[in-house]
Write a protein that holds these residues in place. Structure first.
Motif, short mmCIF file in Angstrom:
data_model
loop_
_atom_site.label_atom_id
_atom_site.label_comp_id
_atom_site.label_asym_id
_atom_site.label_seq_id
_atom_site.Cartn_x
_atom_site.Cartn_y
_atom_site.Cartn_z
N SER A 12 0.84 -1.21 0.00
CA SER A 12 0.00 0.00 0.00
C SER A 12 0.86 1.25 0.00
O SER A 12 2.00 1.25 0.48
N LYS A 13 0.29 2.33 -0.51
CA LYS A 13 0.92 3.64 -0.42
C LYS A 13 0.21 4.43 0.67
O LYS A 13 -1.03 4.46 0.71
N ILE A 14 1.00 5.07 1.52
CA ILE A 14 0.45 5.91 2.58
C ILE A 14 1.10 7.29 2.51
O ILE A 14 2.18 7.45 1.93
N ARG A 15 0.43 8.27 3.11
CA ARG A 15 1.00 9.61 3.23
C ARG A 15 0.40 10.27 4.46
O ARG A 15 -0.64 9.85 4.98
N GLY A 16 1.07 11.31 4.91
CA GLY A 16 0.58 12.07 6.06
C GLY A 16 -0.15 13.31 5.60
O GLY A 16 0.23 13.96 4.63
N GLN A 17 -1.22 13.63 6.31
CA GLN A 17 -1.95 14.88 6.13
C GLN A 17 -1.94 15.56 7.49
O GLN A 17 -2.16 14.89 8.51
N GLY A 18 -1.66 16.85 7.55
CA GLY A 18 -1.50 17.50 8.84
C GLY A 18 -2.36 18.73 9.04
O GLY A 18 -2.78 19.38 8.09
N GLN A 19 -2.60 19.01 10.32
CA GLN A 19 -3.32 20.22 10.72
C GLN A 19 -2.81 20.62 12.09
O GLN A 19 -2.73 19.78 13.00
N ILE A 20 -2.45 21.89 12.23
CA ILE A 20 -2.10 22.40 13.55
C ILE A 20 -3.41 22.60 14.32
O ILE A 20 -4.28 23.36 13.89
N ILE A 21 -3.55 21.87 15.41
CA ILE A 21 -4.77 21.93 16.22
C ILE A 21 -4.72 23.08 17.21
O ILE A 21 -5.69 23.79 17.40
N ASP A 22 -3.55 23.25 17.83
CA ASP A 22 -3.43 24.25 18.89
C ASP A 22 -1.96 24.57 19.11
O ASP A 22 -1.09 23.75 18.82
#
Length: 161
Positions: free
Chosen positions: A106-116
């Motif tokens: 499988s191919k995976i990747r990261g998706q990010g968001q600054i929460i705080d």
């Protein structure tokens, strides 16, 4: 190169809900799974025995959940680069979940968001949610809120990290 650069404590403190985009795709090979098994001592057949795993519930070997989690450390620098710091420290993780398995290949990747981001005096504590997506899957492999502490350089220091 990171999708987003944070250059100051003030910028980080105002970055709540900032979307960091996606990292590059990474193919999960059997070799990577085997190396992770070797380093952690987790040699469960669903991870390392292709013949037995082919007859098991997933039809193939799957990556360890903690392998998916550990790859957050590879994806974070692709998502965000916090600059002008004298030190950055991993403080921990909150709310770790493994909603879907990652089949070998499988191919995976990261998706990010600054929460705080919160001022703690000597450092800024930032919580960044990283979602490990699996190509072609509606459910992610891992969702984790990472917590990092950043000590920014004083204005009298002119070096850039």
């Amino acid at each position: 190169m990171a999708n987003i650069e944070i250059l100051s404590a003030e910028q980080l403190l105002s970055a709540a809900n900032l979307d960091l985009g996606h990292s590059d795709w990474l193919t999960i090979s059997q070799e990577r799974i085997n190396l992770f098994a070797e380093s952690t001592g987790d040699h469960q057949w669903i991870h390392v025995d292709p013949e037995r795993a082919a007859k098991g519930p997933f039809g193939t070997c799957i990556a360890h959940g903690y392998l998916s989690l550990s790859l957050v450390n590879m994806f974070l620098p692709q998502l965000v680069n916090v600059r002008n710091i004298s030190m950055g420290v991993n403080y921990g993780c909150d709310k770790v979940r493994f909603p879907a398995v990652v089949p070998v290949g499988s191919k995976i990747r990261g998706q990010g968001q600054i929460i705080d981001a919160v001022n703690k005096g000597a450092f800024i504590q930032a919580t960044i949610r990283v979602t490990i997506e699996i190509e072609g899957s509606e459910r992610p492999a891992c969702v984790v809120d990472t917590i990092s502490c950043y000590t920014f350089e004083t204005p009298s220091s002119n070096s850039t990290k």
